[in-house]
Design an enzyme around this catalytic site. Sequence first.
Site, PDB file in Angstrom:
ATOM      1  N   TYR A  17      24.302  80.814   7.386  1.00 13.35           N
ATOM      2  CA  TYR A  17      24.663  80.642   8.795  1.00 13.35           C
ATOM      3  C   TYR A  17      25.704  79.535   8.949  1.00 13.35           C
ATOM      4  O   TYR A  17      26.721  79.707   9.623  1.00 13.35           O
ATOM      5  CB  TYR A  17      23.423  80.326   9.634  1.00 13.35           C
ATOM      6  CG  TYR A  17      23.733  80.162  11.093  1.00 13.35           C
ATOM      7  CD1 TYR A  17      23.721  81.254  11.955  1.00 13.35           C
ATOM      8  CD2 TYR A  17      24.072  78.917  11.613  1.00 13.35           C
ATOM      9  CE1 TYR A  17      24.034  81.111  13.298  1.00 13.35           C
ATOM     10  CE2 TYR A  17      24.385  78.758  12.951  1.00 13.35           C
ATOM     11  CZ  TYR A  17      24.367  79.851  13.792  1.00 13.35           C
ATOM     12  OH  TYR A  17      24.691  79.700  15.113  1.00 13.35           O
ATOM     13  N   HIS A  21      29.938  79.648  10.066  1.00 17.82           N
ATOM     14  CA  HIS A  21      30.442  78.886  11.211  1.00 17.82           C
ATOM     15  C   HIS A  21      31.448  77.816  10.793  1.00 17.82           C
ATOM     16  O   HIS A  21      31.823  76.971  11.597  1.00 17.82           O
ATOM     17  CB  HIS A  21      29.274  78.251  11.985  1.00 17.82           C
ATOM     18  CG  HIS A  21      28.576  79.245  12.849  1.00 17.82           C
ATOM     19  ND1 HIS A  21      27.707  80.185  12.334  1.00 17.82           N
ATOM     20  CD2 HIS A  21      28.641  79.471  14.177  1.00 17.82           C
ATOM     21  CE1 HIS A  21      27.265  80.938  13.324  1.00 17.82           C
ATOM     22  NE2 HIS A  21      27.817  80.528  14.458  1.00 17.82           N
ATOM     23  N   TYR A  40      30.960  74.080  24.133  1.00 20.41           N
ATOM     24  CA  TYR A  40      29.950  74.863  23.418  1.00 20.41           C
ATOM     25  C   TYR A  40      29.649  74.191  22.079  1.00 20.41           C
ATOM     26  O   TYR A  40      30.548  73.939  21.290  1.00 20.41           O
ATOM     27  CB  TYR A  40      30.488  76.271  23.187  1.00 20.41           C
ATOM     28  CG  TYR A  40      29.494  77.341  22.823  1.00 20.41           C
ATOM     29  CD1 TYR A  40      28.297  77.073  22.201  1.00 20.41           C
ATOM     30  CD2 TYR A  40      29.788  78.663  23.093  1.00 20.41           C
ATOM     31  CE1 TYR A  40      27.413  78.071  21.876  1.00 20.41           C
ATOM     32  CE2 TYR A  40      28.917  79.681  22.770  1.00 20.41           C
ATOM     33  CZ  TYR A  40      27.734  79.375  22.152  1.00 20.41           C
ATOM     34  OH  TYR A  40      26.859  80.391  21.825  1.00 20.41           O
ATOM     35  N   TRP A  75      31.118  90.458  15.600  1.00 26.65           N
ATOM     36  CA  TRP A  75      30.588  89.171  15.156  1.00 26.65           C
ATOM     37  C   TRP A  75      29.062  89.188  15.157  1.00 26.65           C
ATOM     38  O   TRP A  75      28.425  88.805  14.178  1.00 26.65           O
ATOM     39  CB  TRP A  75      31.112  88.040  16.040  1.00 26.65           C
ATOM     40  CG  TRP A  75      30.450  86.716  15.774  1.00 26.65           C
ATOM     41  CD1 TRP A  75      29.406  86.178  16.466  1.00 26.65           C
ATOM     42  CD2 TRP A  75      30.757  85.793  14.734  1.00 26.65           C
ATOM     43  NE1 TRP A  75      29.049  84.964  15.926  1.00 26.65           N
ATOM     44  CE2 TRP A  75      29.863  84.705  14.860  1.00 26.65           C
ATOM     45  CE3 TRP A  75      31.701  85.773  13.714  1.00 26.65           C
ATOM     46  CZ2 TRP A  75      29.904  83.617  13.998  1.00 26.65           C
ATOM     47  CZ3 TRP A  75      31.727  84.680  12.859  1.00 26.65           C
ATOM     48  CH2 TRP A  75      30.835  83.621  13.001  1.00 26.65           C
TER      49      TRP A  75
END
Length: 112
Positions: A17, A21, A40, A75
């Site tokens: 993960y 990113h 964000y 995505w």
Amino acid sequence: MRIAFRIQLKPELVDEYVARHTPVWPEMLAEIAASGRRNYSIFLDDGAVLFGYYETDDEEASRAYLAASPIAAKWEASMAALFAGNVGRIDQTARPLREVFNLTDQLNRETL
């Protein structure tokens, strides 16, 4: 509008993960911004728990924009296997957390 959410990763896939990113696809970043989301951030806690936060003027419109986005769909499909107990697209199914304190809001009340 401030939105926070919590998502559970599969513990064995935390590193994957994080790698996905670092960085996020540029076209996905553009879609997030185009949806009206700003400021964000996603944080990783112990136990493979993610805590996300963003601001938007219209959460319903932001969700609808991303729901209709082929880029966001691609995505989310690429990320789906990383989440524990997930059914559906995580960007559409993550439940917002209830805000119980905000410093700015309370300071503004004090000056009224």
